[in-house]
Design a protein around this motif. Structure first.
Motif, mmCIF file in Angstrom:
data_model
loop_
_atom_site.group_PDB
_atom_site.id
_atom_site.type_symbol
_atom_site.label_atom_id
_atom_site.label_comp_id
_atom_site.label_asym_id
_atom_site.label_seq_id
_atom_site.Cartn_x
_atom_site.Cartn_y
_atom_site.Cartn_z
ATOM 1 N N MET A 149 48.916 -6.619 -48.355
ATOM 2 C CA MET A 149 49.282 -5.776 -49.490
ATOM 3 C C MET A 149 50.608 -6.230 -50.109
ATOM 4 N N THR A 208 59.156 -12.155 -35.004
ATOM 5 C CA THR A 208 59.378 -11.286 -33.844
ATOM 6 C C THR A 208 59.873 -12.045 -32.629
ATOM 7 N N ALA A 235 54.849 6.580 -34.756
ATOM 8 C CA ALA A 235 54.377 6.113 -36.062
ATOM 9 C C ALA A 235 55.526 5.684 -36.966
ATOM 10 N N ASP A 236 56.640 6.394 -36.919
ATOM 11 C CA ASP A 236 57.725 5.992 -37.814
ATOM 12 C C ASP A 236 58.793 5.205 -37.073
ATOM 13 N N THR A 237 58.321 4.356 -36.210
ATOM 14 C CA THR A 237 59.210 3.504 -35.426
ATOM 15 C C THR A 237 58.755 2.071 -35.608
ATOM 16 N N GLU A 238 59.605 1.151 -35.270
ATOM 17 C CA GLU A 238 59.196 -0.245 -35.280
ATOM 18 C C GLU A 238 58.468 -0.594 -33.991
ATOM 19 N N GLN A 257 56.084 -1.022 -30.933
ATOM 20 C CA GLN A 257 54.657 -1.229 -30.791
ATOM 21 C C GLN A 257 54.206 -0.679 -29.443
ATOM 22 N N VAL A 279 58.889 -11.934 -43.736
ATOM 23 C CA VAL A 279 58.625 -11.050 -42.600
ATOM 24 C C VAL A 279 59.355 -11.633 -41.399
ATOM 25 N N PRO A 280 60.172 -10.829 -40.736
ATOM 26 C CA PRO A 280 60.958 -11.380 -39.617
ATOM 27 C C PRO A 280 60.052 -11.964 -38.546
ATOM 28 N N ARG A 323 56.000 -19.871 -42.988
ATOM 29 C CA ARG A 323 56.534 -18.605 -43.458
ATOM 30 C C ARG A 323 58.013 -18.783 -43.765
#
Lengths: 351, 351
Positions: free
Chosen positions: B1, B61, B103-106, B108, B58-59, B13
């Motif tokens: 998106m 990881t 959900a509102d966290t980075e 995983q 995008v960082p 990247r």
DNA sequence: AGGTACTGTGGGAGCGCTCCCACAAGTGAT
DNA sequence: ATCACTTGTGGGAGCGCTCCCACAGTACCT
């Protein structure tokens, strides 16, 4: 279990370099041993392995991922709300097969739900960050943008389901057509001729293939297909009830029902009973999935068994080859594969 | 998106450095913007954000994990075979709560099964490699070595269940004692006095606490505890049947049953019915868990509801603080916390 | 004797970040 | 004007690996 590990003086975990020093070799050599390269002499390998054991060395995943540009993780993406994931045995069977096939691998499996827009957004970011080496996509819907996204990002992926919906990705499917055909042929062999079909949700491609199998089995046996004997359901029990009611109203003389799922068959069974029809004396009933419900139904339900755990296994196989194919950069990543696994008709008392 | 991203000339990247060049700032500044540091001027931040958007940055990881020594991932460890995971609503409720809070966290979430020795071995290696920042441990058994391993490795962890079993780890539990007590007090208030209890598996600490609550409620009301009214079950339906049969043989005059789980209550109900006893006229029945089964039983079952999704939320809360507490090295990681969440008695027709 | 090839090994470079020190520029008290 | 802070910024060092080039040693041909 492993490490009584002597900690490095700095208090942290031992590094490759420390192992190398301890074994009296170079860093590269240790790396070779760790990664199972054959170009190491036996003596050196033994020395390194001893040092690894003494220090309790464990490779740092992040460093490896950074240097080698891989993550050693694959994601199992479930494009459904969690509730359905837990409710349908399909997913747990799949997970079992996948887990078994992955057990003797270094690969890690991540379970990712993408049932709502928010989760899908998260998934998109996740994939964009290339946090997995590959993706297993189960239960793709007709207009799902996920396959497109995956091939755009050039992330190896395998979908469960038919080829056509996902031309771009490798896929694994069970033989919906053959399964349906076998079911109908079985009913014909039992002497049934007015065989109805309650379909699954027709936006699921597999459900459409079953309809095809149903039609072709009838035609091949020299029967005409009576469109009024086909009624669409939605895989649910309630859908089965409604469809059965409609069918009985239109074609009271039917003598068999092939349902798109066991759950659907359960709904149909209820309506048949209420109408005073006996199973299998008056109407034969065949389901699809061979789930627990089929075995416990009264009478036990004849059903088409899909080898779902084997599908999981096959998906992993294909995905792993696809991942390793891609490691040597570019170079014609082989044409998309498509595996179809055979189904099996389990005959019980309902037919 | 997100990204129409212009790819770097190298085809890969974009990196921090490339974003920095594009925005005309230094690498450190971009890092600060990405990580939301306040020490950046508004103008600079805007420029960087524009560059990020243009390049579709995008960082990476892995690089972040290596440099910062964290993984931004936590594991939900289920020390059970997968089958149980799918069978018991406990886990899906827990997963829902955990997922919502995350959900509102980075962060995983990884789901890891450790139901057999092989899987446990894998888990041990996994933890030794510090591949997660923290661990959520659900359903710990009495002699489980996992909590010990976790505190040895100094991995932040939160267990669901009672403090005592896991002295070393932060824990979250529902109020088993209070729930049981409320159930029994409810039965007493209904005028019942010969109240039986079918326990859960007594190696599960929570089940023992329910027995304590049962006893104390009776004593507090001035009744003696009749040990012959207590029969141990194992959370299963069959266990409930057996226990109920034994109880009726010993104490045919009982007028209420408090079962250790809804499933157990279902088994008990069946035996009661077969013995010609009416619910609730002759015998009141109360379950535990308030699962779907309770609502659909005939008659609907009074049950003790555990706030399992809230437990999941609370576990995440505690774990995240524990993780961030630990980031500044050493320095008295706070004393272990223990949260107990209240239960709720849901009264229905069975009592 | 010289070439060529292969095996095993060491270690430099570099993956893409975060951390932190250095430093310029601004602000306000002395 | 001087000093002492604060704010914003740049960029070096380094995280722990993998990749790969260089090279010593050995083997086997001409």
């Amino acid at each position: 279990m492993a490490s009584h590990g002597v900690r490095g003086r700095s208090g942290g975990r031992p590094t490759l370099e420390e192992v190398a020093a301890r074994a009296g070799v170079g860093r590269g050599t240790v790396s070779r041993v760790i990664n199972g390269s054959p170009r190491v002499s036996d003596a050196t390998r033994a020395a390194v392995e001893a040092a690894v054991a003494e220090l309790g060395y464990v490779p740092n995943t992040a460093a490896r991922a950074l240097a080698a540009n891989r993550t050693d993780a694959i994601a199992l993406v479930v494009p459904e709300p969690e509730t359905r994931f837990f409710a349908e045995p399909y997913f747990s069977d799949m997970l079992r097969g996948v887990g078994a096939e992955l057990a003797d691998t270094e690969m890690q499996l991540l379970l990712i739900f993408a049932g709502n827009d928010r989760e899908r957004q998260r998934l998109a970011e996740y994939l964009a960050a290339h946090r997995v080496d590959g993706v297993l996509l189960v239960s793709v819907h007709a207009d799902d943008p996920l396959p497109e996204l995956l091939s755009q990002l050039e992330i190896p992926a395998v979908v469960s389901g038919p080829r056509s919906a996902t031309e771009t990705l490798t896929s694994v499917d069970s033989d919906n057509y053959g399964g349906a055909r076998a079911a109908v042929e079985h009913l014909l062999a039992r002497g049934r001729t007015r065989i109805a079909h309650i379909t699954g949700r027709l936006d699921v491609y597999g459900a459409r293939r079953r309809v095809d199998g149903y039609r072709d089995a009838l035609r091949a046996a020299g029967h005409e297909v009576d469109e009024l004997l086909i009624e669409s359901g939605d895989f649910t029990e309630d859908g089965g009830r409604k469809a059965m009611t409609a069918l009985l109203a239109r074609r009271p003389g039917l003598d068999a029902v092939f349902a798109g799922s066991d759950v659907t068959a359960a709904g149909a069974r209820q309506v048949l009973r209420e109408s005073g029809l006996r199973i299998p004396e008056d109407v034969s009933l065949v389901g699809y999935d061979d789930s627990a419900i089929a075995r416990h139904m009264d009478p036990p339900l004849t059903s088409v068994r899909q080898p779902i755990d084997n599908m999981g296994r096959a998906m992993i196989d294909l995905l792993l080859t696809e991942i390793s194919d891609r490691r040597p950069p570019g170079l014609g990543r082989g044409e998309r594969r498509h595996a179809v696994l055979p189904t099996e008709l389990v005959v019980r008392a309902s037919s």
